[in-house]
Design a protein around this motif. Structure first.
Motif, PDB file in Angstrom:
ATOM      1  N   SER A   1      -7.738  20.038  -7.064  1.00 32.44           N
ATOM      2  CA  SER A   1      -8.857  19.233  -6.559  1.00 32.44           C
ATOM      3  C   SER A   1      -8.527  18.660  -5.185  1.00 32.44           C
ATOM      4  O   SER A   1      -9.412  18.430  -4.361  1.00 32.44           O
ATOM      5  CB  SER A   1      -9.150  18.070  -7.520  1.00 32.44           C
ATOM      6  OG  SER A   1      -9.538  18.567  -8.765  1.00 32.44           O
ATOM      7  N   LYS A   2      -7.241  18.416  -4.936  1.00 27.50           N
ATOM      8  CA  LYS A   2      -6.832  17.836  -3.648  1.00 27.50           C
ATOM      9  C   LYS A   2      -6.800  18.874  -2.526  1.00 27.50           C
ATOM     10  O   LYS A   2      -7.175  18.586  -1.410  1.00 27.50           O
ATOM     11  CB  LYS A   2      -5.423  17.233  -3.768  1.00 27.50           C
ATOM     12  CG  LYS A   2      -5.395  15.855  -4.399  1.00 27.50           C
ATOM     13  CD  LYS A   2      -3.993  15.319  -4.405  1.00 27.50           C
ATOM     14  CE  LYS A   2      -3.617  14.747  -3.057  1.00 27.50           C
ATOM     15  NZ  LYS A   2      -2.335  14.039  -3.085  1.00 27.50           N
TER      16      LYS A   2
ATOM     17  N   GLN B   1      -7.348   4.728  -3.487  1.00 27.95           N
ATOM     18  CA  GLN B   1      -8.167   5.937  -3.600  1.00 27.95           C
ATOM     19  C   GLN B   1      -8.526   6.153  -5.067  1.00 27.95           C
ATOM     20  O   GLN B   1      -7.652   6.138  -5.941  1.00 27.95           O
ATOM     21  CB  GLN B   1      -7.428   7.133  -3.025  1.00 27.95           C
ATOM     22  CG  GLN B   1      -7.211   6.966  -1.518  1.00 27.95           C
ATOM     23  CD  GLN B   1      -6.986   8.272  -0.790  1.00 27.95           C
ATOM     24  OE1 GLN B   1      -7.033   9.327  -1.380  1.00 27.95           O
ATOM     25  NE2 GLN B   1      -6.745   8.156   0.503  1.00 27.95           N
TER      26      GLN B   1
ATOM     27  N   ASP C   1      -6.780   8.887  -7.049  1.00 23.99           N
ATOM     28  CA  ASP C   1      -5.410   8.553  -7.476  1.00 23.99           C
ATOM     29  C   ASP C   1      -5.419   7.786  -8.792  1.00 23.99           C
ATOM     30  O   ASP C   1      -4.577   8.004  -9.656  1.00 23.99           O
ATOM     31  CB  ASP C   1      -4.720   7.709  -6.396  1.00 23.99           C
ATOM     32  CG  ASP C   1      -4.388   8.534  -5.160  1.00 23.99           C
ATOM     33  OD1 ASP C   1      -4.426   9.771  -5.259  1.00 23.99           O
ATOM     34  OD2 ASP C   1      -4.108   7.932  -4.111  1.00 23.99           O
TER      35      ASP C   1
ATOM     36  N   GLU D   1      -6.273  -6.187   1.544  1.00 25.15           N
ATOM     37  CA  GLU D   1      -6.067  -5.269   2.665  1.00 25.15           C
ATOM     38  C   GLU D   1      -5.616  -3.892   2.204  1.00 25.15           C
ATOM     39  O   GLU D   1      -5.426  -2.988   3.006  1.00 25.15           O
ATOM     40  CB  GLU D   1      -4.986  -5.850   3.596  1.00 25.15           C
ATOM     41  CG  GLU D   1      -5.449  -7.067   4.376  1.00 25.15           C
ATOM     42  CD  GLU D   1      -4.318  -7.643   5.218  1.00 25.15           C
ATOM     43  OE1 GLU D   1      -3.633  -6.876   5.914  1.00 25.15           O
ATOM     44  OE2 GLU D   1      -4.089  -8.855   5.139  1.00 25.15           O
ATOM     45  N   ILE D   2      -5.425  -3.763   0.908  1.00 22.40           N
ATOM     46  CA  ILE D   2      -4.877  -2.500   0.391  1.00 22.40           C
ATOM     47  C   ILE D   2      -6.002  -1.537   0.025  1.00 22.40           C
ATOM     48  O   ILE D   2      -6.917  -1.893  -0.716  1.00 22.40           O
ATOM     49  CB  ILE D   2      -3.988  -2.757  -0.846  1.00 22.40           C
ATOM     50  CG1 ILE D   2      -2.842  -3.692  -0.467  1.00 22.40           C
ATOM     51  CG2 ILE D   2      -3.463  -1.455  -1.424  1.00 22.40           C
ATOM     52  CD1 ILE D   2      -2.020  -4.143  -1.643  1.00 22.40           C
ATOM     53  N   GLN D   3      -5.901  -0.319   0.572  1.00 18.93           N
ATOM     54  CA  GLN D   3      -6.908   0.683   0.235  1.00 18.93           C
ATOM     55  C   GLN D   3      -6.447   1.475  -0.997  1.00 18.93           C
ATOM     56  O   GLN D   3      -5.295   1.926  -1.058  1.00 18.93           O
ATOM     57  CB  GLN D   3      -7.110   1.650   1.402  1.00 18.93           C
ATOM     58  CG  GLN D   3      -8.285   2.597   1.173  1.00 18.93           C
ATOM     59  CD  GLN D   3      -8.460   3.588   2.309  1.00 18.93           C
ATOM     60  OE1 GLN D   3      -7.596   4.399   2.589  1.00 18.93           O
ATOM     61  NE2 GLN D   3      -9.598   3.509   2.986  1.00 18.93           N
TER      62      GLN D   3
ATOM     63  N   ASN E   1     -11.285  -1.196  -1.282  1.00 20.45           N
ATOM     64  CA  ASN E   1     -10.212  -2.081  -0.828  1.00 20.45           C
ATOM     65  C   ASN E   1      -9.974  -3.228  -1.803  1.00 20.45           C
ATOM     66  O   ASN E   1     -10.919  -3.819  -2.313  1.00 20.45           O
ATOM     67  CB  ASN E   1     -10.548  -2.656   0.550  1.00 20.45           C
ATOM     68  CG  ASN E   1     -10.242  -1.657   1.644  1.00 20.45           C
ATOM     69  OD1 ASN E   1     -10.350  -0.446   1.446  1.00 20.45           O
ATOM     70  ND2 ASN E   1      -9.849  -2.157   2.801  1.00 20.45           N
TER      71      ASN E   1
ATOM     72  N   GLY F   1     -13.214   9.129  -2.937  1.00 21.04           N
ATOM     73  CA  GLY F   1     -13.550   7.954  -2.131  1.00 21.04           C
ATOM     74  C   GLY F   1     -12.493   6.864  -2.301  1.00 21.04           C
ATOM     75  O   GLY F   1     -11.449   7.094  -2.932  1.00 21.04           O
ATOM     76  N   SER F   2     -12.771   5.700  -1.757  1.00 24.56           N
ATOM     77  CA  SER F   2     -11.761   4.638  -1.800  1.00 24.56           C
ATOM     78  C   SER F   2     -12.436   3.268  -1.801  1.00 24.56           C
ATOM     79  O   SER F   2     -13.618   3.140  -1.472  1.00 24.56           O
ATOM     80  CB  SER F   2     -10.831   4.763  -0.594  1.00 24.56           C
ATOM     81  OG  SER F   2     -11.583   4.709   0.599  1.00 24.56           O
TER      82      SER F   2
ATOM     83  N   GLU G   1       0.831  -1.203   0.000  1.00 22.83           N
ATOM     84  CA  GLU G   1       0.000   0.000   0.000  1.00 22.83           C
ATOM     85  C   GLU G   1       0.868   1.256   0.000  1.00 22.83           C
ATOM     86  O   GLU G   1       0.551   2.249  -0.672  1.00 22.83           O
ATOM     87  CB  GLU G   1      -0.929  -0.015   1.220  1.00 22.83           C
ATOM     88  CG  GLU G   1      -1.936   1.118   1.169  1.00 22.83           C
ATOM     89  CD  GLU G   1      -3.058   0.974   2.192  1.00 22.83           C
ATOM     90  OE1 GLU G   1      -3.299  -0.144   2.667  1.00 22.83           O
ATOM     91  OE2 GLU G   1      -3.682   1.992   2.507  1.00 22.83           O
ATOM     92  N   VAL G   2       1.975   1.197   0.756  1.00 25.22           N
ATOM     93  CA  VAL G   2       2.901   2.336   0.777  1.00 25.22           C
ATOM     94  C   VAL G   2       3.497   2.540  -0.620  1.00 25.22           C
ATOM     95  O   VAL G   2       3.560   3.668  -1.129  1.00 25.22           O
ATOM     96  CB  VAL G   2       4.027   2.108   1.818  1.00 25.22           C
ATOM     97  CG1 VAL G   2       5.097   3.196   1.721  1.00 25.22           C
ATOM     98  CG2 VAL G   2       3.444   2.074   3.225  1.00 25.22           C
TER      99      VAL G   2
ATOM    100  N   SER H   1       1.496   9.251  -5.787  1.00 26.86           N
ATOM    101  CA  SER H   1       2.065  10.585  -5.559  1.00 26.86           C
ATOM    102  C   SER H   1       3.041  10.927  -6.669  1.00 26.86           C
ATOM    103  O   SER H   1       3.111  12.067  -7.139  1.00 26.86           O
ATOM    104  CB  SER H   1       2.796  10.633  -4.214  1.00 26.86           C
ATOM    105  OG  SER H   1       1.891  10.485  -3.169  1.00 26.86           O
TER     106      SER H   1
END
Lengths: 437, 322
Positions: free
Chosen positions: B237-238, B166, B169, B162-164, B159, B156-157, B24-25, B32
């Protein structure tokens, strides 16, 4: 001496004489209130309403009352861009005009001006920001940070959370994250939160966000991992707005996300729109623009085309905070005039006035800000020992709603920390604390 | 020994123990990175075509976003009263692009043309001036309060295991990928694109074979304006549209150092490497030093690459004979 030199000398002499004459005119007939403001730069969206509040209150007093007891107020802005170095330059420029008070409008600038204003004998008003331990008047006689400090605020936030959890004893094992602006300002609450964490047994996570805070993905990944029960944020500017958007996108419950009083303005919730609904923020005054003072400002300032900004924004949090600052300066001028029988109080007389501030409900009624905090300042307590209020954003009505009573701060925990820090400062700077009797 | 454990062993063990979170990181870092690439692209385009490092690129993004919000909210320039018709997002985006083309023409006429054949440092300095002018102009025309920007990009997001993930993104990544493909095709396969590359190699030589320099500059600054508009939309937008948006340029610098100033793929790959590098560093090593290391760590990553490839990952190796 040739003619050219003589001419130059005459011009210089006349110029100097005029400058002196202007100084005397200000000192004798008018009260000088400088504004160290930031209408430009990345923090301008917050600085502008603040500065407008400063200016409009001065205009109101001059237009409605003809000044303070007939003495006109002179207001002059100096643009700092929220830059500490420029802020110090502004101070140096303004101090020769005999300001009754300096309001630095930044924690960074405050730290630089604490020794300078003490040496120059000018009161420094840092309402709700700056160096927390400056509340110890015996060590910092020239600094006033009423009605509450960052450390007191942190205790009120923990008390508020405890209230929602069922009591302070229920905090044990809870997880609280503090997301803070990685600056002197943002770090202020950390030692208090650490002390509270030890005392009440909650798990504290400290997460720093670098200036300006446009990118926070790493911070929010850590929030995902830690899964805190509550988030407390000490942010400023774009950092707040991005944090709210990230929290909303991640689905973090907004009614468990609490901003400090610099993270709770209309600017902060605007970008997240409906996503910010339910977000909570601390404050040291009541929100909203339906007061008698606002009605007067509409009539005497905007009604005459003298307003500094837009009339439909005078109910915003940061504008009110600008007003609040200048209300306190004007009240101190009034008290100093009465006590010393002078038209234009000097620094020492203003210092006395601040130290003897006693704002009652009747005073706030007279000023037109009913419901504002009562406070009593003393020689050794420059904070005024005031509690904190909590407000919640209603995205539908687009307004802040008060959701708590005034929450008392934990003076028993905070005051010894302040005194220890002040004593350390006194030792490092060879200051002999003055006696407060 | 404890120090080695803290710095070298514990973070790696942490990654191994919670692989889903590590993924997820990494994914967050990639997302990003895409946003950084969007900003870096604007720099690369202008540098490729004119050899100018456009200091004003961040302000271009801000100016574009301010104009877009102004058009979408029916704001009257200068007076800031909301009395004009509110344009739908798609039309406002087209109109804003036209404004950016107008800006490109103005920049060519008023800034670049008088400086043809001047040193690059003079051109660079002129873009610093341009940045301040545009920032002030944007403030005067559209006001300086924080403005919400919503062009309809879903948020929104959801899963995946276990990974969320967005949703915003994913859209940002898709839009950036589309933009890069279009730009690559434009540079590689169109006549104008080839002319742009010729001008980038040598102004004088390009002029001597009949390539009109002023038109080329207008085109490239317009394309950079389009990229700035896209970056302004995504970043605005962010965070809302406000003046700190111009500081996103700072996030592009390490990407440019890493990817090279002249390579479109370099801007993309560089952005992704910087994005992942700084997020992994912040999450796993940040807590050791009280956090907030990602900003400067991005430069550490870039500088390490520079030790081995001074021209950046995909930059052109310049050999000048004495």
């Amino acid at each position: 001496m040739n003619v050219k030199r003589l001419g130059l000398g005459l011009v210089t002499a006349i110029g100097l004489a005029n400058m002196v004459a202007i100084e005397v005119a200000i000192a004798a007939d008018e009260i000088f209130m400088p504004g160290l403001v930031y209408r430009t730069g990345p923090y301008a969206p917050n600085g502008i309403p603040f500065a407008n509040g400063f200016k409009d209150y001065v205009t109101l007093i001059n237009e409605r009352d003809g000044g303070v007891n007939g003495v006109k107020l002179v207001y002059e802005e100096c643009e700092t861009g929220y830059n500490t170095k420029v802020g110090v330059e502004c101070y140096e420029k303004m101090k020769s005009k005999n300001p009754v008070t300096i309001i630095p409008n930044s924690t960074g600038i405050t730290y630089q001006l604490i020794p300078k204003t003490a040496a120059d004998g000018i009161p420094l008003l840092t309402m709700g920001y700056g160096r927390t331990s400056a509340a110890v008047g015996s060590v910092f006689p020239w600094v006033f940070n009423f009605p509450a400090t960052y450390w007191s605020q942190a205790t009120a936030v923990v008390r508020f959370i405890a209230g929602k959890e069922g009591g302070l004893d229920k905090l044990k094992g809870k997880k609280i994250a503090h997301i803070y602006h990685n600056s002197a300002y943002g770090k202020e609450a950390n030692p208090t939160l650490e002390a509270l964490s030890k005392k009440y047994g909650f798990d504290l996570t400290l997460l720093a966000v670098d200036h300006p805070g446009q990118e926070q993905k790493a911070t929010w990944l850590q929030i995902r991992r830690k899964k805190p029960d509550w988030i407390f944020m000490s942010g400023w500017g774009v950092m707040n707005q991005v944090a709210l958007k990230e929290a909303a996108a991640q689905g973090f419950p907004m009614d468990r996300f609490i901003g400090n009083w610099w993270s709770g303005s209309e600017n902060d919730v605007a970008p997240a729109a409906a996503g910010a609904n339910g977000y909570i923020a601390a404050t040291f005054h009541t929100p909203g623009g339906n007061t008698k003072l606002h009605a007067d400002i509409k009539k005497h300032v905007y009604g005459k085309g003298l307003g500094a900004g837009e009339v439909d924004r005078i109910g915003e949090v940061l504008y009110i905070r600008g007003l609040f600052n200048h209300v306190m300066v004007v009240e101190a001028v009034r008290n100093a005039q009465k006590k010393f029988g002078v038209k234009v109080p000097n620094g020492e007389q203003m210092r006395w006035a601040y130290e003897n501030t006693n704002m009652t409900a009747a005073d706030w009624e007279r000023i037109g800000l009913k419901g504002f905090p009562e406070m009593k300042v003393s020689c050794n307590d420059h904070e005024g020992g005031h509690p904190v209020l909590f407000q919640q954003w209603d995205a539908t009505a687009k307004e802040w709603k008060v959701i708590s009573d005034w929450i008392p701060v934990m003076t028993d925990l905070v005051r010894p920390l302040m005194e220890a820090d002040a004593a350390k400062f006194a030792k490092e700077n060879n200051i002999t604390p003055k006696s407060c009797g | 020994m404890e120090f080695i454990n803290l710095v070298l062993i514990a973070p790696i063990l942490d990654m191994a123990e919670y692989p889903a979170f590590f993924l997820e990181v990494v994914f967050g870092g990639l997302m990003s990175g895409v946003m950084y690439s969007l900003v870096a692209l604007g720099f690369v385009l202008i540098f490729k075509a004119s050899g100018v490092f456009n200091f004003a690129q961040g302000v271009f993004a801000l100016f574009a976003a301010l104009t877009l919000v102004g058009l979408m909210t029916g704001t009257m320039p200068f007076s800031l009263e909301k009395i004009l018709p509110e344009f739908p997002a798609w039309l406002a985006i087209i109109l804003t692009f036209l404004v950016m083309i107008g800006l490109a023409v103005a920049v060519e006429r008023l800034v670049l043309r008088p400086l043809v054949n001047q040193d690059q440092i003079i051109m660079f300095m002129s873009t610093i001036g341009l940045a301040f002018v545009l920032e002030g102009l944007g403030d005067t025309i559209w006001g300086s309060e924080v403005k919400a920007l919503d062009v309809g990009i879903p948020t929104g997001s959801f899963n995946v295991g276990e990974i969320q993930v967005q949703v915003f993104d994913l859209w940002a990544a898709g839009i950036a990928a589309f933009l890069v493909v279009v730009l690559a095709l434009f540079f590689q396969w169109t006549r104008t694109g080839r002319a742009l590359r010729a001008v980038a190699d040598d102004h004088q030589a390009a002029l001597s074979v009949g390539i009109p320099l002023k038109n080329i500059w207008i085109i490239v600054w317009s394309v950079a304006g389009l990229v700035a508009l896209v970056a302004g939309i995504m970043w605005g937008s962010k965070s809302g549209v406000q003046f700190s948006l111009s500081l996103i340029a700072l996030k592009a610098l390490p990407v440019l150092i890493l990817g090279g100033f002249t390579s479109v793929p370099g801007a993309i790959i560089g952005g992704l490497i910087i994005g992942v590098g700084e997020k992994v560093a912040e999450v796993y090593w940040g807590p050791l030093v009280n956090g907030a290391i990602e900003n400067w760590f991005a430069y550490v990553v870039a500088l390490i690459f520079l030790l081995f490839r001074p021209q950046g990952l995909f930059g052109e190796k310049i050999i000048e004979r004495v």
